[in-house]
Write a protein that holds these residues in place. Structure first.
Motif, PDB file in Angstrom:
ATOM      1  N   HIS A  72      -6.489   4.245   8.911  1.00 39.71           N
ATOM      2  CA  HIS A  72      -5.381   5.142   8.606  1.00 39.71           C
ATOM      3  C   HIS A  72      -4.499   5.356   9.845  1.00 39.71           C
ATOM      4  O   HIS A  72      -3.273   5.340   9.758  1.00 39.71           O
ATOM      5  CB  HIS A  72      -5.904   6.488   8.103  1.00 39.71           C
TER       6      HIS A  72
ATOM      7  N   SER B  77      -9.195   8.284   1.478  1.00 37.47           N
ATOM      8  CA  SER B  77      -7.951   8.985   1.161  1.00 37.47           C
ATOM      9  C   SER B  77      -6.753   8.051   1.231  1.00 37.47           C
ATOM     10  O   SER B  77      -6.738   7.079   1.992  1.00 37.47           O
ATOM     11  CB  SER B  77      -7.727  10.130   2.150  1.00 37.47           C
ATOM     12  N   ASP B  78      -5.744   8.403   0.441  1.00 42.34           N
ATOM     13  CA  ASP B  78      -4.471   7.710   0.569  1.00 42.34           C
ATOM     14  C   ASP B  78      -3.630   8.413   1.623  1.00 42.34           C
ATOM     15  O   ASP B  78      -4.002   9.480   2.115  1.00 42.34           O
ATOM     16  CB  ASP B  78      -3.743   7.645  -0.779  1.00 42.34           C
TER      17      ASP B  78
ATOM     18  N   ASP C  23       0.312   9.734   2.141  1.00 45.83           N
ATOM     19  CA  ASP C  23       1.509  10.056   1.373  1.00 45.83           C
ATOM     20  C   ASP C  23       2.689  10.242   2.316  1.00 45.83           C
ATOM     21  O   ASP C  23       2.839  11.307   2.925  1.00 45.83           O
ATOM     22  CB  ASP C  23       1.280  11.347   0.569  1.00 45.83           C
TER      23      ASP C  23
ATOM     24  N   ILE D 279       4.206   2.717  -4.701  1.00 42.72           N
ATOM     25  CA  ILE D 279       2.760   2.857  -4.526  1.00 42.72           C
ATOM     26  C   ILE D 279       2.246   1.507  -4.037  1.00 42.72           C
ATOM     27  O   ILE D 279       2.417   0.498  -4.713  1.00 42.72           O
ATOM     28  CB  ILE D 279       2.090   3.271  -5.851  1.00 42.72           C
TER      29      ILE D 279
ATOM     30  N   LEU E 266      -0.674  -1.069  -1.843  1.00 37.37           N
ATOM     31  CA  LEU E 266      -2.025  -1.348  -1.373  1.00 37.37           C
ATOM     32  C   LEU E 266      -1.930  -2.268  -0.165  1.00 37.37           C
ATOM     33  O   LEU E 266      -1.170  -3.242  -0.164  1.00 37.37           O
ATOM     34  CB  LEU E 266      -2.859  -2.022  -2.463  1.00 37.37           C
TER      35      LEU E 266
ATOM     36  N   LEU F 295      -6.317   0.191   1.705  1.00 36.70           N
ATOM     37  CA  LEU F 295      -5.636   1.475   1.889  1.00 36.70           C
ATOM     38  C   LEU F 295      -4.618   1.660   0.781  1.00 36.70           C
ATOM     39  O   LEU F 295      -3.837   0.744   0.486  1.00 36.70           O
ATOM     40  CB  LEU F 295      -4.885   1.516   3.226  1.00 36.70           C
ATOM     41  N   HIS F 296      -4.619   2.830   0.180  1.00 33.85           N
ATOM     42  CA  HIS F 296      -3.607   3.221  -0.806  1.00 33.85           C
ATOM     43  C   HIS F 296      -2.554   4.009  -0.033  1.00 33.85           C
ATOM     44  O   HIS F 296      -2.854   5.042   0.564  1.00 33.85           O
ATOM     45  CB  HIS F 296      -4.266   4.072  -1.886  1.00 33.85           C
ATOM     46  N   ILE F 297      -1.323   3.508  -0.064  1.00 38.49           N
ATOM     47  CA  ILE F 297      -0.228   4.100   0.692  1.00 38.49           C
ATOM     48  C   ILE F 297       0.914   4.404  -0.270  1.00 38.49           C
ATOM     49  O   ILE F 297       1.389   3.524  -0.984  1.00 38.49           O
ATOM     50  CB  ILE F 297       0.281   3.144   1.795  1.00 38.49           C
ATOM     51  N   ASP F 298       1.367   5.659  -0.294  1.00 38.09           N
ATOM     52  CA  ASP F 298       2.526   6.042  -1.085  1.00 38.09           C
ATOM     53  C   ASP F 298       3.721   6.155  -0.157  1.00 38.09           C
ATOM     54  O   ASP F 298       3.671   6.869   0.854  1.00 38.09           O
ATOM     55  CB  ASP F 298       2.301   7.380  -1.785  1.00 38.09           C
TER      56      ASP F 298
END
Length: 151
Positions: free
Chosen positions: A9, A44-45, A47, A90, A92, A98-101
């Motif tokens: 992150h 966690s993502d 945001d 949204i 990846l 990693l989930h990134i918005d």
């Protein structure tokens, strides 16, 4: 907070901060979600809200996936119309996954927020922080049927 982030992150945060700072179309990089509310862990993502110069907004929205693809580790992305947020991309990234918005906003959009975000970068920090502090903050309370239709 950066020192307590999981390594993946923290690395991503530094990369996107550098990318936003080096692109003159962007005014600021903000972060919300568990980064500001707590509880962020390796699952966690992140945001992000990227504040765009008004005169560049149409161009940025039409090329936002190109911006996301240029960041290392890009896997895939889709827009957020299904959750009522067409400004959202949204994404990846990985490995590790990693989930990134990435939400692309105008400075005037900061006058109405769903949460008070932290400023990671700003060309004019005083202006951005003043807008954040003065903003009306309200979560968009939608009926459960609205969410169920999108699940």
């Amino acid at each position: 907070m950066l020192s307590t982030l999981p390594q993946a992150h923290a690395t991503f945060l530094n990369r996107i901060r550098d990318a936003v700072a080096s692109d003159v179309r962007f005014r600021a990089l903000l972060i919300g979600g568990s980064y500001v509310h707590g509880g962020l862990d390796e699952h966690s993502d992140l945001d992000f809200d990227i504040v765009v110069e008004d005169n560049c907004y149409a161009d940025v929205l039409s090329t936002r996936k190109d911006f996301a693809e240029a960041l290392p580790g890009f896997l895939n992305a889709f827009t957020g119309e299904h959750v009522g947020e067409p400004r959202l991309l949204i994404c990846l990234y990985g490995p590790p996954l990693l989930h990134i918005d990435l939400k692309f906003s105008l400075a005037s959009d900061l006058d109405q927020q769903i949460e008070r975000r932290a400023v990671l970068f700003a060309r004019d920090p005083a202006e951005i922080e003043k807008r954040i502090e003065a903003a009306a903050v309200a979560w968009p309370n939608r009926p459960s049927e609205w969410f169920e239709a999108r699940a």
